[in-house]
Design an enzyme around this catalytic site. Structure first.
Site, PDB file in Angstrom:
ATOM      1  CB  SER A 251     -12.108 -19.781   8.625  1.00 23.74           C
ATOM      2  OG  SER A 251     -11.705 -20.899   7.672  1.00 23.74           O
TER       3      SER A 251
ATOM      4  CE  LYS B 133     -13.234 -21.844   4.259  1.00 28.46           C
ATOM      5  NZ  LYS B 133     -12.620 -20.663   5.491  1.00 28.46           N
TER       6      LYS B 133
END
Length: 550
Positions: free
Chosen positions: A160, A256
């Site tokens: 990701s 993230k």
């Protein structure tokens, strides 16, 4: 303040139990039996009488560290009274205050005096083993202190954050970046996050044994918070919608990029991110990536492409006329070069259609029933919006003090905040909303929230699906990559896998700088290791010389 008050209550309770279990033993050691009830001082006396380092007492009640140290102190005390057998050691470890009380109220408990001059060879060997065990225990405690209170290792198992953080990168996370979040489950096994091991149904963490005692809990608090997460920061946080662990600091860790902070307006337009109406700022170490679908007349040599571009997750599907390739995370430059290959018939960026909601379902099939429920963890947030990964928002990120309107349209946006993150009893019945039993048409947000999204956005389960990340879930920010191994974690969504190799060029480089060319600090690691082993060698040399002189 609630944290430290709760902590104090636990300390008082433990001290009372300790006193009830050991007051006669303190009396037999020549001390006022009331000292057995005094926090810290009771363990100080035990360390003094058993001739161990007295400064260890400061670790007596430290969350996570305290239970380990208390166990060691209890063992010291029992051995001081001659309880040294294997069974007695196990009883002291697993039934601490019960066994202490049994010894305390027995008639034969007496301090055992030791004289090294009269020890047998077997007793001398046992004493050496105790010293070795003590050294190992202290090493574990020291490592636990670093792990809990300073920095924590973290691995990247998914793509990701590709091109910025690679699959197989191992990071150290600075827990003080945004203020230190105090541990909320003080009784826990060191070095483990949520569960001990996968001992139940495979792939179902709900039936795995937990690594912490959930009944003993402390409320959320953060100390020395000099700054909060900023836009563009790479942040490590606990997954907000983890249904396995109720303890915030025991939920699964995610990493993230913080794309929007409290009060910002976030929007995705055709796969491009806009914050407060402006296109996002791309940092030096960040590359825009998108999903591309390619159709070919013949099979592509994917391993050869890996040698040129590195690992590119791709799904290969054979068709009647050739092959179709679903590439995740291609930059515009890489996509242009692959498109120029002679086998390519057509290649275009995949963008979800506007106003098509990304909603997933869980199908439950039973003997007499068939149900289809929305899978909220894989569906777009909030589920009542016709949004998807590429067309999302505009969505305002809640800020502490915001007063939001509550109705049937806005409730899906705020229900997790009210019921799960800010711990109120929420009911929605007969078209009316009730908070803690009272009808409500508005709600005041009690903490700041953030939107955390992966740089590889078409291969990222992020805030577009699980929603706002509460401030209390923030762990810290990555400091540097200490190890990087390509091919260590397999990508289940890719037909081809990367070869296994160590990426030496990524090791000991700072992570959260935003710079394209990061400075490597390998020399610092070498210097620290050199000092550690060098100091150990020097100390052993002088000890040996001193023994020879004596």
């Amino acid at each position: 303040m609630d944290y430290f008050l709760t902590y104090l209550i636990y300390v008082v309770i433990l001290s009372v139990i300790m006193g009830i279990s050991t007051w006669k033993l303190f009396k037999k050691m020549g001390y006022n039996p009331l000292f057995a009830f005094v926090p810290f001082y009771n363990y100080f006396i035990i360390l003094k009488e058993t001739e161990h380092s007295k400064w260890w007492v400061i670790l007596s009640y430290v969350p996570i560290i305290g239970p380990i140290m208390m166990t060691a102190f209890h063992l010291f005390l029992m051995r001081h009274f001659g309880k040294k057998s294997f069974v007695q050691t196990l009883l002291t470890i697993f039934l601490p205050f019960i066994y202490l009380a049994v010894v305390n109220y027995s008639k034969d408990a007496e301090v055992e005096k030791e004289d090294d001059l009269y020890l047998t060879d077997e007793e001398k060997l046992a004493k050496k083993k105790d010293t070795f065990t003590g050294s190992i225990t202290f090493a574990v405690v020291f490592a636990t202190v670093i792990h809990v209170f300073v920095t924590q290792p973290f691995g990247i198992p998914t793509g990701s954050m590709e091109r910025t953080l690679l699959v197989g990168d191992f990071l150290f996370v600075n827990k003080w970046s945004y203020g230190f979040r105090m541990p909320m489950r003080p009784v826990a096994l060191p070095f483990l996050q949520g569960t001990i091991s996968d001992t139940g149904q495979k792939g179902n963490p709900k039936d795995d044994p937990k690594s912490y005692v959930d009944a003993i809990k402390l409320p959320y608090t953060r100390i020395l918070q000099l700054k909060k997460p900023q836009r563009h920061d790479i942040v490590v946080f606990n997954y907000p919608q983890d249904s396995v662990h109720t303890a915030i600091d025991r939920k699964d860790p995610y990493v993230k990029r913080c794309v929007a902070v409290a009060g910002d307006l976030m929007e995705m337009r055709a796969g491009r991110l806009f914050i407060n109406g402006q296109p996002e700022v791309i940092l030096g170490d960040q590359q825009l990536q998108h999903k591309y679908i390619a159709t070919t007349g013949s099979q592509l040599d994917i391993p050869a492409l890996y040698k040129i571009y590195g690992f590119l997750p791709v799904q290969e599907i054979q068709t009647q006329n050739g092959f179709m390739y679903d590439f995740q995370g291609l930059t515009d430059k890489t996509a242009k070069e692959i498109k120029a290959l002679p086998q390519i018939i057509e290649m275009k960026e995949h963008i979800w259609a506007k106003d098509s909601a990304a909603v997933s379902y869980k199908v439950n099939a039973a003997r007499d029933a068939y149900t289809k429920n929305i899978d909220t963890t894989q569906s777009i947030f909030p589920i009542n919006k016709k949004w998807n990964q590429d067309w999302y928002g505009p969505l305002r990120i809640p800020k502490k003090g915001d007063v939001v309107i509550l109705n049937q349209e806005t409730l899906p946006e705020y229900q997790w905040i009210i019921s799960e993150y800010e711990h109120h009893h929420l009911e929605n019945k007969n078209g009316k909303i009730f908070i803690d039993g009272k009808e409500a048409t508005q709600y005041t947000i009690q903490q700041d929230y953030y939107m955390m999204i992966g740089d590889n956005r078409d291969a990222s389960l992020d805030a577009r699906f699980f929603g706002f990340v509460p401030e209390e879930n923030i762990v810290g920010s990555p400091m540097f990559t200490w190890m990087s191994v390509q091919g260590l974690f397999k990508d289940s969504g890719s037909t081809y896998q990367a070869d296994t190799k160590i990426r030496w060029d990524r090791m000991f480089k700072a992570t959260n700088t935003g710079e394209l060319h990061k400075t490597s600090y390998w020399w610092v690691a070498v210097l620290i290791l050199g000092l550690f082993f060098g100091w150990d060698f020097i100390m052993k040399f002088f000890r040996k010389k001193e023994e020879e002189e004596n």
